[in-house]
Scaffold this motif. Sequence first.
Motif, PDB file in Angstrom:
ATOM      1  N   ILE A 256      14.938  -8.160  21.568  1.00  0.00           N
ATOM      2  CA  ILE A 256      13.610  -8.288  20.972  1.00  0.00           C
ATOM      3  C   ILE A 256      12.772  -7.039  21.237  1.00  0.00           C
ATOM      4  CG2 ILE A 256      11.398  -9.499  21.143  1.00  0.00           C
ATOM      5  CD1 ILE A 256      13.307 -11.022  19.468  1.00  0.00           C
ATOM      6  N   ILE A 257      12.164  -6.504  20.205  1.00  0.00           N
ATOM      7  CA  ILE A 257      11.214  -5.405  20.345  1.00  0.00           C
ATOM      8  C   ILE A 257       9.890  -6.018  20.790  1.00  0.00           C
ATOM      9  CG2 ILE A 257       9.933  -3.637  19.056  1.00  0.00           C
ATOM     10  CD1 ILE A 257      12.464  -3.407  17.270  1.00  0.00           C
ATOM     11  N   PRO A 258       9.259  -5.512  21.862  1.00  0.00           N
ATOM     12  CA  PRO A 258       8.094  -6.193  22.449  1.00  0.00           C
ATOM     13  C   PRO A 258       6.803  -6.003  21.657  1.00  0.00           C
ATOM     14  CG  PRO A 258       8.519  -4.170  23.646  1.00  0.00           C
ATOM     15  CD  PRO A 258       9.634  -4.303  22.636  1.00  0.00           C
ATOM     16  N   LEU A 259       6.883  -6.323  20.370  1.00  0.00           N
ATOM     17  CA  LEU A 259       5.714  -6.196  19.501  1.00  0.00           C
ATOM     18  C   LEU A 259       5.566  -7.441  18.651  1.00  0.00           C
ATOM     19  CD1 LEU A 259       6.262  -2.583  18.102  1.00  0.00           C
ATOM     20  CD2 LEU A 259       4.610  -3.236  19.866  1.00  0.00           C
ATOM     21  N   GLU A 260       4.320  -7.888  18.504  1.00  0.00           N
ATOM     22  CA  GLU A 260       3.993  -8.869  17.484  1.00  0.00           C
ATOM     23  C   GLU A 260       3.450  -8.090  16.294  1.00  0.00           C
ATOM     24  OE1 GLU A 260       1.328 -11.721  19.193  1.00  0.00           O
ATOM     25  OE2 GLU A 260       2.930 -12.698  20.335  1.00  0.00           O
ATOM     26  N   VAL A 261       4.062  -8.297  15.144  1.00  0.00           N
ATOM     27  CA  VAL A 261       3.694  -7.575  13.935  1.00  0.00           C
ATOM     28  C   VAL A 261       2.906  -8.535  13.043  1.00  0.00           C
ATOM     29  CG1 VAL A 261       4.543  -6.265  11.955  1.00  0.00           C
ATOM     30  CG2 VAL A 261       5.772  -6.181  14.148  1.00  0.00           C
ATOM     31  N   VAL A 262       1.645  -8.217  12.803  1.00  0.00           N
ATOM     32  CA  VAL A 262       0.766  -9.087  12.025  1.00  0.00           C
ATOM     33  C   VAL A 262       0.484  -8.426  10.679  1.00  0.00           C
ATOM     34  CG1 VAL A 262      -1.512 -10.165  11.909  1.00  0.00           C
ATOM     35  CG2 VAL A 262      -0.272 -10.085  14.089  1.00  0.00           C
ATOM     36  N   VAL A 263       0.734  -9.170   9.612  1.00  0.00           N
ATOM     37  CA  VAL A 263       0.437  -8.705   8.259  1.00  0.00           C
ATOM     38  C   VAL A 263      -0.747  -9.519   7.747  1.00  0.00           C
ATOM     39  CG1 VAL A 263       1.316  -8.336   5.930  1.00  0.00           C
ATOM     40  CG2 VAL A 263       2.875  -8.172   7.888  1.00  0.00           C
ATOM     41  N   ARG A 264      -1.786  -8.810   7.323  1.00  0.00           N
ATOM     42  CA  ARG A 264      -3.023  -9.465   6.898  1.00  0.00           C
ATOM     43  C   ARG A 264      -3.300  -9.170   5.424  1.00  0.00           C
ATOM     44  NH1 ARG A 264      -5.807 -11.284  11.379  1.00  0.00           N
ATOM     45  NH2 ARG A 264      -5.316 -10.323  13.383  1.00  0.00           N
ATOM     46  N   ASN A 265      -3.583 -10.232   4.675  1.00  0.00           N
ATOM     47  CA  ASN A 265      -3.966 -10.119   3.270  1.00  0.00           C
ATOM     48  C   ASN A 265      -5.427 -10.474   3.042  1.00  0.00           C
ATOM     49  OD1 ASN A 265      -1.183  -9.616   2.393  1.00  0.00           O
ATOM     50  ND2 ASN A 265      -0.835 -11.771   2.881  1.00  0.00           N
ATOM     51  N   VAL A 266      -5.968 -11.292   3.942  1.00  0.00           N
ATOM     52  CA  VAL A 266      -7.329 -11.814   3.820  1.00  0.00           C
ATOM     53  C   VAL A 266      -7.983 -11.724   5.203  1.00  0.00           C
ATOM     54  CG1 VAL A 266      -8.712 -13.873   3.264  1.00  0.00           C
ATOM     55  CG2 VAL A 266      -6.607 -13.399   1.982  1.00  0.00           C
ATOM     56  N   ALA A 267      -9.263 -11.401   5.247  1.00  0.00           N
ATOM     57  CA  ALA A 267      -9.966 -11.317   6.535  1.00  0.00           C
ATOM     58  C   ALA A 267     -10.081 -12.705   7.154  1.00  0.00           C
ATOM     59  CB  ALA A 267     -11.351 -10.711   6.343  1.00  0.00           C
ATOM     60  N   ALA A 268      -9.604 -12.836   8.376  1.00  0.00           N
ATOM     61  CA  ALA A 268      -9.678 -14.110   9.102  1.00  0.00           C
ATOM     62  C   ALA A 268      -9.418 -13.831  10.569  1.00  0.00           C
ATOM     63  CB  ALA A 268      -8.658 -15.110   8.564  1.00  0.00           C
ATOM     64  N   GLY A 269      -9.751 -14.805  11.412  1.00  0.00           N
ATOM     65  CA  GLY A 269      -9.448 -14.705  12.827  1.00  0.00           C
ATOM     66  C   GLY A 269     -10.033 -13.471  13.480  1.00  0.00           C
TER      67      GLY A 269
ATOM     68  N   GLU B 258     -16.831 -11.410   6.575  1.00  0.00           N
ATOM     69  CA  GLU B 258     -16.850 -12.843   6.284  1.00  0.00           C
ATOM     70  C   GLU B 258     -15.424 -13.337   6.136  1.00  0.00           C
ATOM     71  OE1 GLU B 258     -18.581 -16.035   2.986  1.00  0.00           O
ATOM     72  OE2 GLU B 258     -19.099 -13.900   2.864  1.00  0.00           O
ATOM     73  N   GLU B 259     -15.096 -14.406   6.843  1.00  0.00           N
ATOM     74  CA  GLU B 259     -13.751 -14.946   6.760  1.00  0.00           C
ATOM     75  C   GLU B 259     -13.462 -15.381   5.328  1.00  0.00           C
ATOM     76  OE1 GLU B 259     -11.299 -16.972  10.105  1.00  0.00           O
ATOM     77  OE2 GLU B 259     -12.437 -18.549   9.112  1.00  0.00           O
ATOM     78  N   GLY B 260     -12.301 -14.989   4.847  1.00  0.00           N
ATOM     79  CA  GLY B 260     -11.921 -15.309   3.475  1.00  0.00           C
ATOM     80  C   GLY B 260     -12.040 -14.133   2.526  1.00  0.00           C
ATOM     81  N   THR B 261     -12.576 -13.015   3.005  1.00  0.00           N
ATOM     82  CA  THR B 261     -12.701 -11.823   2.165  1.00  0.00           C
ATOM     83  C   THR B 261     -11.319 -11.232   1.877  1.00  0.00           C
ATOM     84  OG1 THR B 261     -14.857 -11.315   3.134  1.00  0.00           O
ATOM     85  CG2 THR B 261     -13.730  -9.527   1.972  1.00  0.00           C
ATOM     86  N   GLN B 262     -11.020 -11.025   0.602  1.00  0.00           N
ATOM     87  CA  GLN B 262      -9.748 -10.415   0.238  1.00  0.00           C
ATOM     88  C   GLN B 262      -9.744  -8.957   0.686  1.00  0.00           C
ATOM     89  OE1 GLN B 262      -7.196 -12.159  -1.370  1.00  0.00           O
ATOM     90  NE2 GLN B 262      -5.877 -10.384  -1.022  1.00  0.00           N
ATOM     91  N   LEU B 263      -8.700  -8.535   1.373  1.00  0.00           N
ATOM     92  CA  LEU B 263      -8.596  -7.152   1.823  1.00  0.00           C
ATOM     93  C   LEU B 263      -8.183  -6.244   0.666  1.00  0.00           C
ATOM     94  CD1 LEU B 263      -6.797  -7.756   5.240  1.00  0.00           C
ATOM     95  CD2 LEU B 263      -9.241  -7.410   4.832  1.00  0.00           C
ATOM     96  N   PRO B 264      -8.594  -4.967   0.690  1.00  0.00           N
ATOM     97  CA  PRO B 264      -8.247  -4.066  -0.415  1.00  0.00           C
ATOM     98  C   PRO B 264      -6.739  -3.863  -0.560  1.00  0.00           C
ATOM     99  CG  PRO B 264      -9.264  -2.864   1.418  1.00  0.00           C
ATOM    100  CD  PRO B 264      -9.471  -4.318   1.685  1.00  0.00           C
ATOM    101  N   ARG B 265      -6.010  -4.012   0.520  1.00  0.00           N
ATOM    102  CA  ARG B 265      -4.541  -3.999   0.501  1.00  0.00           C
ATOM    103  C   ARG B 265      -4.060  -4.686   1.768  1.00  0.00           C
ATOM    104  NH1 ARG B 265      -2.438  -0.303   4.024  1.00  0.00           N
ATOM    105  NH2 ARG B 265      -3.755   1.445   4.698  1.00  0.00           N
ATOM    106  N   SER B 266      -2.799  -5.024   1.775  1.00  0.00           N
ATOM    107  CA  SER B 266      -2.230  -5.668   2.966  1.00  0.00           C
ATOM    108  C   SER B 266      -2.249  -4.679   4.136  1.00  0.00           C
ATOM    109  CB  SER B 266      -0.796  -6.117   2.692  1.00  0.00           C
ATOM    110  OG  SER B 266      -0.755  -7.060   1.643  1.00  0.00           O
ATOM    111  N   ILE B 267      -2.611  -5.191   5.306  1.00  0.00           N
ATOM    112  CA  ILE B 267      -2.735  -4.372   6.508  1.00  0.00           C
ATOM    113  C   ILE B 267      -1.715  -4.863   7.540  1.00  0.00           C
ATOM    114  CG2 ILE B 267      -4.244  -3.804   8.453  1.00  0.00           C
ATOM    115  CD1 ILE B 267      -6.601  -4.034   6.516  1.00  0.00           C
ATOM    116  N   ILE B 268      -1.024  -3.918   8.173  1.00  0.00           N
ATOM    117  CA  ILE B 268      -0.076  -4.247   9.240  1.00  0.00           C
ATOM    118  C   ILE B 268      -0.669  -3.815  10.571  1.00  0.00           C
ATOM    119  CG2 ILE B 268       2.228  -3.832  10.180  1.00  0.00           C
ATOM    120  CD1 ILE B 268       3.221  -3.321   7.372  1.00  0.00           C
ATOM    121  N   GLU B 269      -0.665  -4.724  11.528  1.00  0.00           N
ATOM    122  CA  GLU B 269      -1.156  -4.434  12.876  1.00  0.00           C
ATOM    123  C   GLU B 269      -0.044  -4.704  13.887  1.00  0.00           C
ATOM    124  OE1 GLU B 269      -5.842  -5.749  12.210  1.00  0.00           O
ATOM    125  OE2 GLU B 269      -4.462  -7.094  13.256  1.00  0.00           O
ATOM    126  N   PHE B 270      -0.071  -3.961  15.001  1.00  0.00           N
ATOM    127  CA  PHE B 270       0.885  -4.148  16.086  1.00  0.00           C
ATOM    128  C   PHE B 270       0.156  -4.635  17.330  1.00  0.00           C
ATOM    129  CE2 PHE B 270       2.762  -0.680  13.526  1.00  0.00           C
ATOM    130  CZ  PHE B 270       3.966  -1.275  13.196  1.00  0.00           C
TER     131      PHE B 270
END
Length: 254
Positions: free
Chosen positions: A86-99, A108-120
Amino acid sequence: MNRRRRVYEGKAKILYEGPEPGTLVQHFKDDATAFNKKKHAQIEGKGVLNNRISEFIFQHLNDIGVPTHFIRRLNMREQLIREVEIIPLEVVVRNVAAGSLAQRLGMEEGTQLPRSIIEFYYKNDELGDPMVSEEHVTAFGWASPQEIDDIMALALRINDFLTGLFLGVGIRLVDFKVEFGRLYEGEMMRIILADEISPDSCRLWDIQSGDKLDKDRFRRDMGGLVEAYQEVARRLGIMIGNEPNVPRGPVLVQ
């Protein structure tokens, strides 16, 4: 179960030694956790539902050529999987602003993001799984630049598939978390999808009503978690004859 060698136990799953070299048995527990286990409960039937939903998604990903650790489901709570590093990373893909994204950026939660964002995020419960950059990942040797490229390409393919899958059943894929591992086959190594994909690891909102069909129901004390997971399974067409009974409510674990 006690006769099997336990390899690892996490918040929601247990890994046991598999029947063949290079395999493991992944057991889905009924534990529900949030905020790095600061909130913890037992919710009857959750593990059965996550097992079936994750099986459905991983099998479809295998079918379209996304490499995963999934081999087959063994029973109501267990899967046979390939053993990976296991690579010690959680990879989060976001399409909509939340959490946490909505909180960090004051959106504002529910805002559509301009493009999908990947976070580590660095997988370390004691540190609260801190968000890290690609620079951190390569500097500390968690993954190489080529591995990061492979992870990001796979994450976006998974996002495309999941977005279409859930849209087809009236569900908006807000974001999701995945993990990856290194699979060694002789002299070859490749990056493959590991862990699970279920309402535990996705934010899923009903397109019409905006109702949450994911673990936020537990995080935010909304109730109805098993019913929400059952609704996701029903829409995907994978509800089973021996569905878990709907419990009276979560049982808090002290």
